[in-house]
Design a protein around this motif. Sequence first.
Motif, PDB file in Angstrom:
ATOM      1  N   SER A 259       0.803  -1.213   0.000  1.00  0.00           N
ATOM      2  CA  SER A 259       0.000   0.000   0.000  1.00  0.00           C
ATOM      3  C   SER A 259       0.840   1.270   0.000  1.00  0.00           C
ATOM      4  N   ASP A 262      -2.865   7.321   0.725  1.00  0.00           N
ATOM      5  CA  ASP A 262      -3.682   8.164  -0.141  1.00  0.00           C
ATOM      6  C   ASP A 262      -4.029   9.442   0.633  1.00  0.00           C
ATOM      7  N   LYS A 269      -3.772   2.690   0.850  1.00  0.00           N
ATOM      8  CA  LYS A 269      -4.457   2.161  -0.327  1.00  0.00           C
ATOM      9  C   LYS A 269      -3.544   1.219  -1.090  1.00  0.00           C
ATOM     10  N   GLU A 271      -3.347  -0.922  -4.660  1.00  0.00           N
ATOM     11  CA  GLU A 271      -3.949  -1.000  -5.985  1.00  0.00           C
ATOM     12  C   GLU A 271      -3.591  -2.309  -6.667  1.00  0.00           C
TER      13      GLU A 271
END
Length: 297
Positions: A259, A262, A269, A271
């Motif tokens: 992560s 953000d 976060k 992705e």
Amino acid sequence: MYCFYFGWVPCWEDEAAHSEEFSNALALAQDADAVIFCGGLTHRNDLEGQDRHHLALPDEQDVLIEALLQVNPNTVITLVGGSPVQMPWIEQAKSVLWMWYAGMEGGHAAAELLFGAASPSGRLPVTFPNSLEESPAHKLGSYEFDKSVYSEGLQVGYRYYSTQSIQPLFAFGHGLSYTEFEYENLQLLAGEGDAAVTATLDVRNIGSRAAKEVVQLYLQDVEASVFRPKIELKGFEKIELAPGETQQLSFELTARDLSFYDVDARAWKAEPGEFIVHIGRSSVDLRLSQSIVLEIH
């Protein structure tokens, strides 16, 4: 075997005595089988509330080291210090032992390492730049009396050097040994639950003596929606292997390891996409690499 000792008088204290001891040092070194130079920094240089103005060794030590290496190439450079220094003579030096501030038993530790009773196994926790100007904090930042701008962002330490493909003097994680290690059989497996990825590999001591090795795992997020450093350290393990011995290591990477923070959502976060796991001995000595595509929910 004969051992000779001499005292070092700083040039700022007594110029005449300094010049005399400088000549004595070179004369002794020229006739010696080997030389152990002990120098570096002190808490006169490394202390809170005061910055160093440069990365050079104080008191003209570099001048003495260069002269010693010229008259006796078998000169071992042993340095004490708590922060990086430049080493303009490094190409002529066969070996450098960096001791940090080792405390009251530092002398015994240095002797065991220098004379082979123990194999070195420490690793640098910071990057040693070639010059102060190369350091990201000084190259990218702006530091004034009343206001400082830390514009390097995430490009701090080894992250800057790896992202910008700059070869430092000594990389983060660097350290030598009296033996050699072989890395092989890296395998990645997408996990479940907290373990998003499990990485396994074999490390074998292919040298002739027992020693410890620090195996380091760096992660590369190939494509992200925000800027990411090229690699980041996500795990390490120190192991001890006898000659010829092989040990399998396992590293678990969690969703948090994958992560970034953000700033808009004010949360971590992760992705989905491609990640590359690198395994090696330092941030530049990466022995094994393998990619994996993850579907993160």
